[in-house]
Design an enzyme around this catalytic site. Structure first.
Site, PDB file in Angstrom:
ATOM      1  N   ARG A  72       0.852  -1.192   0.000  1.00  0.00           N
ATOM      2  CA  ARG A  72       0.000   0.000   0.000  1.00  0.00           C
ATOM      3  C   ARG A  72       0.889   1.242   0.000  1.00  0.00           C
ATOM      4  NH1 ARG A  72      -2.015  -3.653   3.801  1.00  0.00           N
ATOM      5  NH2 ARG A  72      -4.142  -4.412   3.425  1.00  0.00           N
ATOM      6  N   LYS A  97      -1.764  -2.569   7.542  1.00  0.00           N
ATOM      7  CA  LYS A  97      -3.100  -2.101   7.881  1.00  0.00           C
ATOM      8  C   LYS A  97      -3.738  -2.951   8.967  1.00  0.00           C
ATOM      9  CE  LYS A  97      -7.461  -0.836   5.635  1.00  0.00           C
ATOM     10  NZ  LYS A  97      -8.179  -0.802   4.322  1.00  0.00           N
ATOM     11  N   HIS A 167      -2.992   1.688  -5.560  1.00  0.00           N
ATOM     12  CA  HIS A 167      -3.777   0.459  -5.431  1.00  0.00           C
ATOM     13  C   HIS A 167      -3.942  -0.254  -6.772  1.00  0.00           C
ATOM     14  CE1 HIS A 167      -4.731   0.040  -1.266  1.00  0.00           C
ATOM     15  NE2 HIS A 167      -5.763  -0.741  -1.507  1.00  0.00           N
ATOM     16  N   ARG A 170      -1.296  -2.715  -6.659  1.00  0.00           N
ATOM     17  CA  ARG A 170      -1.631  -3.734  -5.647  1.00  0.00           C
ATOM     18  C   ARG A 170      -2.609  -4.741  -6.251  1.00  0.00           C
ATOM     19  NH1 ARG A 170      -1.645  -4.857  -0.218  1.00  0.00           N
ATOM     20  NH2 ARG A 170      -3.590  -5.538   0.760  1.00  0.00           N
ATOM     21  N   HIS A 193      -3.921  -9.039   3.526  1.00  0.00           N
ATOM     22  CA  HIS A 193      -5.365  -8.864   3.657  1.00  0.00           C
ATOM     23  C   HIS A 193      -5.828  -9.331   5.034  1.00  0.00           C
ATOM     24  CE1 HIS A 193      -6.290  -8.842  -0.942  1.00  0.00           C
ATOM     25  NE2 HIS A 193      -6.136  -7.632  -0.462  1.00  0.00           N
ATOM     26  N   TYR A 202     -11.101 -11.354  -6.168  1.00  0.00           N
ATOM     27  CA  TYR A 202     -10.315 -11.460  -7.384  1.00  0.00           C
ATOM     28  C   TYR A 202     -10.670 -12.701  -8.192  1.00  0.00           C
ATOM     29  CZ  TYR A 202      -7.540  -7.620  -5.624  1.00  0.00           C
ATOM     30  OH  TYR A 202      -7.138  -6.391  -5.169  1.00  0.00           O
TER      31      TYR A 202
END
Length: 222
Positions: A72, A97, A167, A170, A193, A202
């Protein structure tokens, strides 16, 4: 329509507030498709960078890290010189994150790109962050600047994508791993994640998997 009705009521043109009479548009979770670009476009983006300048060396290193590890913008901005373990060819991402950290093997391509930038990086500054602005007073890059830079580079390379930014790379990294048949759990751990659903979305762009379902017989699928 809701905004217009709210305006009419606020201006006392309508006595009754009719806003609630107009239903909101319904949105669904995971209804959108990740704004990834093809891996061929990632290669075209990297090839478009003029690496003869200090700015080009910095941006190329950032783009390689983003595409290679699905990082990120905040994680790029937080990277410090001490996060690179050159002896063991590793890079640590301490501020993820989800509140955890990740240590990656530092690929030859990423390592060489970072070294090439560090050779021209200002050393007369107190900041330990790896990526600095290229103009005085040479302060650490902010995450918004990182994302903005990626968008500018994508448009300059003629790569069309909605909401172009960090992103985008990413998403491209994750999609590339999906197309390589890497398990979703492994991909989720790789890019940090927190929620498995963030990786499973995805599956909608895994065309090779969807093609297998289309051409397979019902018995094979079940």
């Amino acid at each position: 329509m809701r905004v217009f009705l709210r305006y009419l009521h606020r201006e006392r043109i309508l006595v009754t507030d009719l806003v609630r009479s107009v239903l909101r548009g319904r949105s669904y979770r995971q209804a959108s498709i990740p704004r990834a670009i093809r891996w061929e476009d990632v290669k075209r983006l990297l090839a478009s960078i003029d690496r003869r300048s200090d700015l080009g060396k910095r941006d190329y290193a950032i783009l390689v890290l983003l595409a290679s590890y699905g990082l990120r913008a905040r994680e790029i901005a937080a990277l410090c010189l001490d996060d690179f373990n050159w002896k063991h060819a590793q890079v640590s991402i301490p501020m993820r994150k989800g509140g955890h950290s990740t240590r990656y093997p530092l690929s030859a391509t990423a390592g060489e790109a970072v070294i090439e930038y560090l050779q021209v990086r200002r050393i007369d500054v107190v900041h330990r962050q790896a990526f600095l602005t290229v103009k005085s007073p040479y302060t650490p890059m902010q995450h918004a600047t990182v994302s903005s830079m990626v968008g500018i580079r994508l448009r300059a390379a003629g790569i069309q994508v909605s909401r172009a930014g960090s992103h985008t790379l990413r998403h491209a990294c994750v999609q590339h791993l999906v197309e390589a048949n890497v398990p979703f759990k492994v991909i989720g751990d790789y890019v940090g994640h927190r929620n498995p659903a963030s990786t499973l979305v995805y599956g909608k762009v895994a065309l090779h998997k969807l093609r297998e379902l289309v051409i397979a017989t019902a018995e094979d699928v079940l």
